[in-house]
Design a protein around this motif. Structure first.
Motif, mmCIF file in Angstrom:
data_model
loop_
_atom_site.group_PDB
_atom_site.id
_atom_site.type_symbol
_atom_site.label_atom_id
_atom_site.label_comp_id
_atom_site.label_asym_id
_atom_site.label_seq_id
_atom_site.Cartn_x
_atom_site.Cartn_y
_atom_site.Cartn_z
ATOM 1 N N ALA A 12 0.007 2.589 12.650
ATOM 2 C CA ALA A 12 -0.285 1.659 13.738
ATOM 3 C C ALA A 12 0.998 1.202 14.438
ATOM 4 O O ALA A 12 1.023 1.020 15.656
ATOM 5 C CB ALA A 12 -1.058 0.458 13.208
ATOM 6 N N LEU A 13 2.067 1.006 13.664
ATOM 7 C CA LEU A 13 3.350 0.601 14.248
ATOM 8 C C LEU A 13 3.861 1.655 15.220
ATOM 9 O O LEU A 13 4.334 1.333 16.319
ATOM 10 C CB LEU A 13 4.369 0.372 13.129
ATOM 11 N N ILE A 14 3.776 2.922 14.839
ATOM 12 C CA ILE A 14 4.203 4.011 15.734
ATOM 13 C C ILE A 14 3.348 4.003 16.992
ATOM 14 O O ILE A 14 3.861 4.132 18.116
ATOM 15 C CB ILE A 14 4.118 5.366 15.004
ATOM 16 N N ARG A 15 2.052 3.858 16.829
ATOM 17 C CA ARG A 15 1.153 3.791 17.992
ATOM 18 C C ARG A 15 1.534 2.645 18.921
ATOM 19 O O ARG A 15 1.655 2.826 20.148
ATOM 20 C CB ARG A 15 -0.282 3.612 17.504
ATOM 21 N N ASN A 16 1.744 1.465 18.351
ATOM 22 C CA ASN A 16 2.022 0.277 19.159
ATOM 23 C C ASN A 16 3.344 0.376 19.913
ATOM 24 O O ASN A 16 3.518 -0.245 20.962
ATOM 25 C CB ASN A 16 2.040 -0.968 18.273
ATOM 26 N N ASP A 24 -3.508 8.472 17.215
ATOM 27 C CA ASP A 24 -4.813 7.825 17.139
ATOM 28 C C ASP A 24 -5.035 7.343 15.706
ATOM 29 O O ASP A 24 -5.210 8.151 14.791
ATOM 30 C CB ASP A 24 -5.893 8.831 17.544
ATOM 31 N N LEU A 25 -5.017 6.039 15.507
ATOM 32 C CA LEU A 25 -5.148 5.481 14.161
ATOM 33 C C LEU A 25 -6.469 5.864 13.514
ATOM 34 O O LEU A 25 -6.507 6.249 12.337
ATOM 35 C CB LEU A 25 -5.021 3.957 14.224
ATOM 36 N N THR A 26 -7.550 5.799 14.265
ATOM 37 C CA THR A 26 -8.852 6.127 13.673
ATOM 38 C C THR A 26 -8.944 7.610 13.321
ATOM 39 O O THR A 26 -9.523 7.967 12.292
ATOM 40 C CB THR A 26 -9.995 5.744 14.632
ATOM 41 N N GLY A 27 -8.364 8.447 14.162
ATOM 42 C CA GLY A 27 -8.353 9.873 13.844
ATOM 43 C C GLY A 27 -7.546 10.169 12.590
ATOM 44 O O GLY A 27 -7.920 11.016 11.768
ATOM 45 N N GLN A 48 0.572 -9.106 15.189
ATOM 46 C CA GLN A 48 -0.153 -7.866 15.515
ATOM 47 C C GLN A 48 0.781 -6.676 15.714
ATOM 48 O O GLN A 48 0.453 -5.737 16.448
ATOM 49 C CB GLN A 48 -1.022 -8.058 16.764
ATOM 50 N N ARG A 49 1.937 -6.680 15.072
ATOM 51 C CA ARG A 49 2.901 -5.600 15.304
ATOM 52 C C ARG A 49 2.514 -4.303 14.587
ATOM 53 O O ARG A 49 3.036 -3.238 14.927
ATOM 54 C CB ARG A 49 4.307 -6.033 14.864
ATOM 55 N N HIS A 50 1.654 -4.403 13.605
ATOM 56 C CA HIS A 50 1.177 -3.205 12.897
ATOM 57 C C HIS A 50 -0.304 -3.030 13.234
ATOM 58 O O HIS A 50 -0.654 -2.910 14.396
ATOM 59 C CB HIS A 50 1.399 -3.360 11.393
ATOM 60 N N VAL A 51 -1.131 -2.954 12.226
ATOM 61 C CA VAL A 51 -2.575 -2.949 12.455
ATOM 62 C C VAL A 51 -2.977 -4.279 13.097
ATOM 63 O O VAL A 51 -2.511 -5.344 12.692
ATOM 64 C CB VAL A 51 -3.324 -2.746 11.118
ATOM 65 N N LYS A 52 -3.846 -4.211 14.098
ATOM 66 C CA LYS A 52 -4.291 -5.405 14.797
ATOM 67 C C LYS A 52 -5.652 -5.857 14.263
ATOM 68 O O LYS A 52 -6.384 -5.082 13.645
ATOM 69 C CB LYS A 52 -4.375 -5.117 16.297
ATOM 70 N N ASP A 53 -5.986 -7.109 14.540
ATOM 71 C CA ASP A 53 -7.283 -7.619 14.094
ATOM 72 C C ASP A 53 -8.419 -6.734 14.596
ATOM 73 O O ASP A 53 -9.364 -6.438 13.850
ATOM 74 C CB ASP A 53 -7.485 -9.050 14.592
ATOM 75 N N GLY A 216 2.110 3.176 1.495
ATOM 76 C CA GLY A 216 2.109 3.290 2.944
ATOM 77 C C GLY A 216 3.404 3.798 3.540
ATOM 78 O O GLY A 216 3.456 4.862 4.135
ATOM 79 N N HIS A 217 4.487 3.031 3.373
ATOM 80 C CA HIS A 217 5.753 3.393 4.017
ATOM 81 C C HIS A 217 6.253 4.754 3.531
ATOM 82 O O HIS A 217 6.542 5.650 4.340
ATOM 83 C CB HIS A 217 6.797 2.315 3.746
ATOM 84 N N ALA A 218 6.368 4.914 2.210
ATOM 85 C CA ALA A 218 6.856 6.183 1.667
ATOM 86 C C ALA A 218 5.915 7.332 2.029
ATOM 87 O O ALA A 218 6.354 8.441 2.348
ATOM 88 C CB ALA A 218 7.012 6.088 0.152
ATOM 89 N N PHE A 219 4.618 7.061 1.996
ATOM 90 C CA PHE A 219 3.630 8.084 2.349
ATOM 91 C C PHE A 219 3.880 8.601 3.766
ATOM 92 O O PHE A 219 3.866 9.810 4.012
ATOM 93 C CB PHE A 219 2.224 7.503 2.230
ATOM 94 N N THR A 220 4.118 7.702 4.701
ATOM 95 C CA THR A 220 4.341 8.094 6.088
ATOM 96 C C THR A 220 5.600 8.951 6.226
ATOM 97 O O THR A 220 5.588 9.983 6.912
ATOM 98 C CB THR A 220 4.454 6.840 6.981
ATOM 99 N N VAL A 221 6.661 8.543 5.551
ATOM 100 C CA VAL A 221 7.912 9.308 5.601
ATOM 101 C C VAL A 221 7.727 10.678 4.952
ATOM 102 O O VAL A 221 8.192 11.705 5.475
ATOM 103 C CB VAL A 221 9.044 8.534 4.905
ATOM 104 N N GLU A 222 7.046 10.712 3.831
ATOM 105 C CA GLU A 222 6.812 11.984 3.130
ATOM 106 C C GLU A 222 5.966 12.928 3.973
ATOM 107 O O GLU A 222 6.173 14.154 3.946
ATOM 108 C CB GLU A 222 6.151 11.710 1.784
#
Length: 242
Positions: A12-16, A24-27, A48-53, A216-222
């Motif tokens: 979500a941060l990359i998207r924002n 696409d976060l949902t995709g 709301q800098r990452h996932v938003k409400d 989350g963080h490590a998963f994204t980098v990996e």
């Protein structure tokens, strides 16, 4: 089998950062679930800098189509967050002691000085959401968490994950294991997370009996290094052993 929950905040941060819906976060979440991931974690912060409400409502609708998948929503239990949880009613909410200016979650609750929790937990009990507290890896905090009448604890694992020396990592791992044993004795669900990755997860799960890990963080980098399908496959291979 230990449940694998992927924290999608970094996606979500990359998207924002570009003001569009790419990626696409949902995709991305749909791909994770298709690959066998059984949990999605999201932390909608006040800024709301990452996932938003609004994302939480959309993610919840996606997960409703997958009977074995759980949504875990993390956050500081202010009025906004409590209302969101009561509205969405996710499978689990994890209460974390984040300040609005905090970069990321970096410690568990000080349960000796947490007056906000009692009223928040009482309020959340009007929903069917499983309530978890982020705690430090020690037996005393497990027992204090039990007094708050929560269903689960998430043990903060950074102290283990950051240790470069084997003896220091083993000491940190033993503290986590001791806390896990007390939580099991008290009939609490045990989750763990923060700075876990493909290099340190196996030893953790070999040592501790854990219901769910959140990564989350490590998963994204990996995934950037090795590709989504490959990384999900490696994580599931580890989790299915324990």
């Amino acid at each position: 089998m230990t449940r694998l929950s992927i924290n999608v905040n970094k996606i979500a941060l990359i998207r924002n950062s570009r003001g569009s819906n790419f990626p696409d976060l949902t995709g991305f979440i749909e791909n994770l679930l298709a690959l066998g991931v059984v949990g999605i974690t999201a932390h909608p912060r006040p800024d709301q800098r990452h996932v938003k409400d609004d994302d939480i409502y959309i993610i919840s609708k996606i997960i409703e189509r997958y009977p074995n998948v759980e949504l875990n929503v993390e956050g500081f239990p202010d009025r906004r967050f409590i209302n969101l949880i009561k509205d969405v009613n996710p499978a689990q909410c994890t209460l974390v002691p984040d300040s609005p200016t905090q970069l990321t979650s970096d410690h568990g609750w000080d349960l000796r000085d947490s007056f906000i929790l009692e009223s928040a937990i009482l309020d959340l009990r009007s929903s069917s959401t499983r309530i978890a507290l982020l705690i430090e890896p020690n037996k005393e905090d497990v027992l204090l968490a039990k007094e708050f009448n929560v269903d689960a604890v998430e043990i903060y694992t950074e102290n283990y994950a950051s240790k470069a020396k084997e003896n220091e990592a083993n000491l940190a791992l033993q503290a986590i294991a001791n806390a896990c044993n007390v939580a099991k004795r008290e009939e609490m669900i045990v989750n763990e997370g923060h700075d876990l990755n493909l290099n340190n997860l196996d030893q953790l799960l070999r040592t501790c009996s854990i219901h769910e890990v959140s990564i989350g963080h490590a998963f994204t980098v990996e995934c950037i290094h090795h590709g989504l399908n490959n990384v999900v496959s490696k994580y599931l291979e580890i989790c299915r052993k324990y």
